[in-house]
Scaffold this motif. Sequence first.
Motif, mmCIF file in Angstrom:
data_model
loop_
_atom_site.group_PDB
_atom_site.id
_atom_site.type_symbol
_atom_site.label_atom_id
_atom_site.label_comp_id
_atom_site.label_asym_id
_atom_site.label_seq_id
_atom_site.Cartn_x
_atom_site.Cartn_y
_atom_site.Cartn_z
ATOM 1 N N UNK A 138 33.790 -36.164 -17.281
ATOM 2 C CA UNK A 138 35.165 -35.667 -17.151
ATOM 3 C C UNK A 138 35.189 -34.252 -16.571
ATOM 4 N N UNK A 139 34.212 -33.429 -16.936
ATOM 5 C CA UNK A 139 34.168 -32.046 -16.440
ATOM 6 C C UNK A 139 33.960 -31.990 -14.935
ATOM 7 N N UNK A 140 33.286 -32.986 -14.384
ATOM 8 C CA UNK A 140 33.011 -33.012 -12.947
ATOM 9 C C UNK A 140 33.982 -33.903 -12.179
ATOM 10 N N UNK A 141 34.972 -34.432 -12.864
ATOM 11 C CA UNK A 141 35.953 -35.327 -12.223
ATOM 12 C C UNK A 141 37.062 -34.491 -11.589
ATOM 13 N N UNK B 236 44.368 -34.041 -3.100
ATOM 14 C CA UNK B 236 43.634 -35.025 -3.881
ATOM 15 C C UNK B 236 44.094 -35.009 -5.338
ATOM 16 N N UNK B 237 43.933 -36.150 -5.968
ATOM 17 C CA UNK B 237 44.289 -36.344 -7.367
ATOM 18 C C UNK B 237 43.081 -36.961 -8.055
ATOM 19 N N UNK B 238 42.753 -36.498 -9.255
ATOM 20 C CA UNK B 238 41.627 -37.089 -9.969
ATOM 21 C C UNK B 238 41.949 -37.215 -11.455
ATOM 22 N N UNK B 239 41.383 -38.271 -12.065
ATOM 23 C CA UNK B 239 41.596 -38.533 -13.493
ATOM 24 C C UNK B 239 40.484 -39.440 -14.007
#
Length: 146
Positions: A48-51, A90-93
């Motif tokens: 999650x920290x690298x997402x 960009x979007x990340x989850x």
Amino acid sequence: FEVEYPQEADKVEWTIFYGGIIRIDLPREEGTNLKEKYIEITVRDITAEKCVNPAQTIVEKKEKVTIGNFEFIKEKGSEGATGTTYEIISYSAIYNGKCFGVILGLTISNLQIYDPTVRPNEFNRSEETKIFDQILSTFRFVDENG
């Protein structure tokens, strides 16, 4: 996940070493300096920290946003090359242990590199990018059970 996109879009799928990518090349007005308009969706196995930053680009602005009922990290940036600008949102989850990224991209030619007699028209940013919000509004995660 599910996402709706225009029927006239050209969908290309491929897999690379760190996960899958789906690229959707979107229609754009011809005869302008907008050379590409696309969406890429990535799925990676990372923490999650690298997402973050699925486009791996320079980030100029970062914020949290909600799409549907899910929170994403939204990052905006751009990079230049000789006569071209690459603009990325960009979007990340994290969902079910996977890092999902949605990349919205524009490839724009600098009008100053053209001979004035053959220079294309400047693209209409608001018209060309409104499809991004429409597509994003349809993005949703689905359970394996449907």
